[in-house]
Design an enzyme around this catalytic site. Structure first.
Site, short mmCIF file in Angstrom:
data_model
loop_
_atom_site.label_atom_id
_atom_site.label_comp_id
_atom_site.label_asym_id
_atom_site.label_seq_id
_atom_site.Cartn_x
_atom_site.Cartn_y
_atom_site.Cartn_z
N GLU A 120 0.98 -1.11 -0.01
CA GLU A 120 -0.05 -0.01 -0.08
C GLU A 120 0.90 1.18 -0.12
OE1 GLU A 120 -3.27 1.07 -0.20
OE2 GLU A 120 -2.21 3.18 -0.12
N THR A 129 -12.00 3.20 0.03
CA THR A 129 -12.96 2.50 0.69
C THR A 129 -13.38 3.09 1.86
OG1 THR A 129 -12.12 0.33 -0.51
CG2 THR A 129 -13.59 0.20 1.40
N GLY A 135 -23.05 1.99 1.87
CA GLY A 135 -23.42 0.86 1.89
C GLY A 135 -23.11 -0.08 0.89
N GLU A 341 -25.52 9.81 0.17
CA GLU A 341 -26.90 9.91 -0.33
C GLU A 341 -28.03 9.48 0.78
OE1 GLU A 341 -25.36 8.15 -4.35
OE2 GLU A 341 -27.37 7.69 -4.04
N ARG A 365 -27.24 9.71 -9.90
CA ARG A 365 -26.26 10.71 -9.67
C ARG A 365 -26.16 11.60 -10.69
NH1 ARG A 365 -21.45 7.54 -6.12
NH2 ARG A 365 -23.01 7.63 -4.10
N GLU A 498 -12.18 -0.36 -8.12
CA GLU A 498 -12.17 0.86 -8.95
C GLU A 498 -10.99 0.87 -10.06
OE1 GLU A 498 -12.61 4.35 -6.65
OE2 GLU A 498 -12.71 5.78 -8.43
N ARG A 508 -22.49 4.97 -12.13
CA ARG A 508 -22.55 4.03 -11.04
C ARG A 508 -23.60 4.41 -10.15
NH1 ARG A 508 -20.54 3.86 -6.07
NH2 ARG A 508 -19.66 6.00 -6.38
N GLY A 511 -23.82 2.55 -3.69
CA GLY A 511 -23.75 1.14 -3.17
C GLY A 511 -23.07 -0.04 -3.85
P1 ADP Z 1 -10.88 -0.22 -4.22
O1 ADP Z 1 -12.14 0.54 -3.77
O2 ADP Z 1 -10.84 -0.52 -5.47
O3 ADP Z 1 -10.19 -1.28 -3.35
P2 ADP Z 1 -9.41 1.85 -2.81
O4 ADP Z 1 -9.14 3.33 -3.35
O5 ADP Z 1 -10.12 1.73 -1.65
O6 ADP Z 1 -9.97 1.13 -4.21
O7 ADP Z 1 -7.81 1.17 -2.48
C1 ADP Z 1 -6.96 1.14 -3.47
C2 ADP Z 1 -5.62 1.39 -2.66
O8 ADP Z 1 -4.71 1.41 -3.63
C3 ADP Z 1 -5.47 2.81 -2.08
O9 ADP Z 1 -5.31 2.62 -0.66
C4 ADP Z 1 -4.32 3.56 -2.69
O10 ADP Z 1 -3.45 4.38 -1.91
C5 ADP Z 1 -3.58 2.29 -3.27
N1 ADP Z 1 -2.63 2.25 -4.32
C6 ADP Z 1 -2.79 3.22 -5.37
N2 ADP Z 1 -1.62 2.99 -5.96
C7 ADP Z 1 -0.81 2.40 -5.67
C8 ADP Z 1 0.46 2.03 -5.84
N3 ADP Z 1 1.24 2.37 -6.92
N4 ADP Z 1 1.18 1.21 -5.15
C9 ADP Z 1 0.66 0.72 -3.79
N5 ADP Z 1 -0.77 1.09 -3.51
C10 ADP Z 1 -1.31 1.93 -4.31
#
Ligand code: ADP
Length: 536
Positions: A120, A129, A135, A341, A365, A498, A508, A511
């Protein structure tokens, strides 16, 4: 995981999550300082953002932000992200991104006997997230049945397709609805129980599953997933920014990742799962695909920069719907904070500066956004009463952030926010009569009308549109394999959440993003594990 055994951990994580959201507030990708965004996941036809993500946060002053950030760092250590000295050179599966999709994939991969790792890039897990508010949509669930809600996968399919203007990838959508109830059961088996059910815009049945107390889904979900990941002993490295996916003979076989801003390592793997989220915080990409949205605030966390898309394109992966960007209609502009919402779903209405309603607030939306965009300065007020406030817990957060204005009477509220009192009073009288008659003659609203707006005090939040969710992304199939331009799977490469495109089409439903990350995150973990085993 057993619910009882992790209650304490969840409490710790909930505290952490709140701090994390707060910490995220200072890093804006928008033109104004972004304070927290709130994601997807609220209630409208947008259904509702980032995993829908919209949860919403706290605090606002620079000093408070700084303090909270420091507190977060401390909390991160307390809850124990994996220290760098435990890094291995090789794992069965590398998962890029520690949001909802990544952590879900990791849990399934582990359950299949794999040794996965999560990288991460931010200082804490959660991604957009964490900000999801509304929800998780699902049909034919045990909780719906227990509560006498008659729903069907076909209806969920049809309403989502309609909400997406018939542009959704129907194969993906079919898989999605058919696997939604089992995803709710799976979460429940992990100690993450979503048994409080509401409705989002564009839906005709109550199928948006929330935590028991009706609170925003994101913090609860992320807390539970992090606790589960830790309980399962899955390594989760933060400040681990993946820059490249490596490949040998056309097969993904690892990543190059930079730790703490400078320490680059190459890690090998039998398969790679990309769960990096969307690109709503990347102004350059937004401008490239949607020049008309330049300058809009964003509700996204700062890590949502589309890295996964760029890395996958470098391996020949293709994209779909990149210009389909969801603009959430109800975002506080000063703090770039999403107002979920759920406020409309529980009975709130929208008015213009004359105090008049101007749209079916529970429309999709895109339609609500289009109506607000036509108003002067794209400004509107979300009006609600004490009943809505008690039913939509997220409002407490908005109040703490100073976004909610209060009046003991409708007239007092109108004065507070500078609207004509007689206009607002007459709008509320008409609205309450419509609720009683169960007919909204003016705009044809049919949902979020269980209760009228007659319980003083009265409240208002000033809102406008903001970039919320990127519906486009990399192309995958129902097995979450990443596809190239010829529609062939790139071996060893999977994606979920995403970062992928196609499921939502042009719009989209609120939810549906939380549902997407759980349903396809699970599938990615299972399929990547199968791939690794087949190639061992
Ligand atoms: P999803 O809902 O698809 O899980 P999120 O936005 O909740 O998407 O989570 C995606 C995560 O990936 C985020 O915490 C973001 O910081 C992390 N992320 C994005 N780019 C990178 C990267 N290059 N290396 C590591 N983590 C990443």
């Amino acid at each position: 995981m057993k619910r009882n055994s992790k209650t304490l951990t969840i409490l710790l994580m909930l505290a952490l999550s709140v701090m994390l959201v707060i910490a995220g507030c200072g890093n804006s990708a928008g033109t104004t300082t972004q304070e927290a965004a709130g994601t997807d996941s609220s209630t409208t036809a947008e259904g509702t953002t980032s995993t829908d993500q919209a949860a919403d946060t706290d605090q606002t002053t620079a000093a408070a932000d700084k303090e909270e950030t420091e507190a977060t760092s401390g909390a991160s250590e307390t809850v124990g992200y994996t220290p760098l000295d435990q890094l291995q050179e090789s794992y069965d599966i590398v998962i890029i991104g520690g949001g909802g999709a990544g952590m879900t994939a990791a849990l399934e991969a582990k359950a299949a006997g794999m040794n996965p790792v999560i990288f991460e890039k931010m200082e804490a897990a959660g991604g957009n997230t964490l900000k999801s508010s509304s929800g998780m949509n699902a049909s034919e669930t045990k909780f719906q049945k227990e509560q006498g809600i008659e729903d069907s996968n076909d209806l969920f399919f049809d309403e989502t397709l309609k909400g997406g203007h018939d542009t959704n990838n129907q194969e993906m959508l079919r898989y999605f609805v058919d696997n939604s109830a089992s995803a709710i059961d799976w979460l429940d088996s992990q100690g993450i129980t979503l048994d409080n059910i509401t409705i989002t815009g564009g839906m005709k049945e109550k199928r948006t599953h929330r935590p028991t107390d009706g609170s925003a889904v994101g913090q609860y979900l992320v807390s539970g997933l992090v606790a589960d990941v830790q309980e399962q002993g899955i390594p989760l490295f933060v400040n681990a920014d993946v820059k490249e996916i490596t490949q040998e003979n056309g097969q993904a076989n690892g990543v190059k990742v930079v730790f703490d801003g400078s320490d680059e390592k190459t890690i090998s793997a039998g398969a790679v799962i990309v769960a990096t989220g969307g690109f709503g915080a990347n102004q350059e990409l937004i401008k490239q695909y949607r020049p008309d949205l330049e300058g809009y605030v964003t509700t996204n966390q700062p890590g949502s920069t589309g890295d996964g898309i760029t890395m996958i394109e470098a391996l020949g992966g293709t994209t779909v719907d990149m210009d389909q960007i969801q603009v959430h209609p109800t975002v506080n502009q000063e703090k770039s904070y999403l107002i979920g919402e759920v406020v409309r779903g529980e009975g709130g209405i929208l008015v213009d500066k004359e105090g008049n309603r101007f749209v079916n607030e529970m429309d999709t939306r895109d339609n609500v956004t289009a109506a607000i965009t036509k108003l002067d300065n794209r400004e509107s007020y979300l009006i609600f009463d004490s009943g809505v406030k008690s039913r939509a817990k997220a409002i407490e957060q908005y109040d703490k952030m100073g976004l909610v204005q209060t009046g003991e009477t409708i007239e007092a509220l109108a004065e507070q926010i500078g609207l004509p009192a007689d206009g607002l009073k007459s709008t509320l009288d008409t609205w309450n009569a419509s609720v009683a008659a169960k007919k909204d003659a003016a705009f044809g609203r049919e949902t979020g009308m269980d209760n009228d707006l007659s319980g003083a005090p009265y409240y208002a939040v000033k809102i406008g549109p903001g970039i919320h969710y990127t519906m486009g992304g990399v192309k995958i199939n129902t097995e979450t394999e990443v596809l190239n331009a010829s529609g062939e799977a790139i071996p060893g490469l999977y994606a979920a959440g995403e970062v992928t495109g196609g499921l939502h089409g042009q719009n989209r439903i609120g939810g549906n993003s939380v549902a997407e990350i759980v349903i396809f995150g699970r599938e990615a973990g299972v399929k990547a594990a199968e791939f690794v085993k087949a190639n061992q």
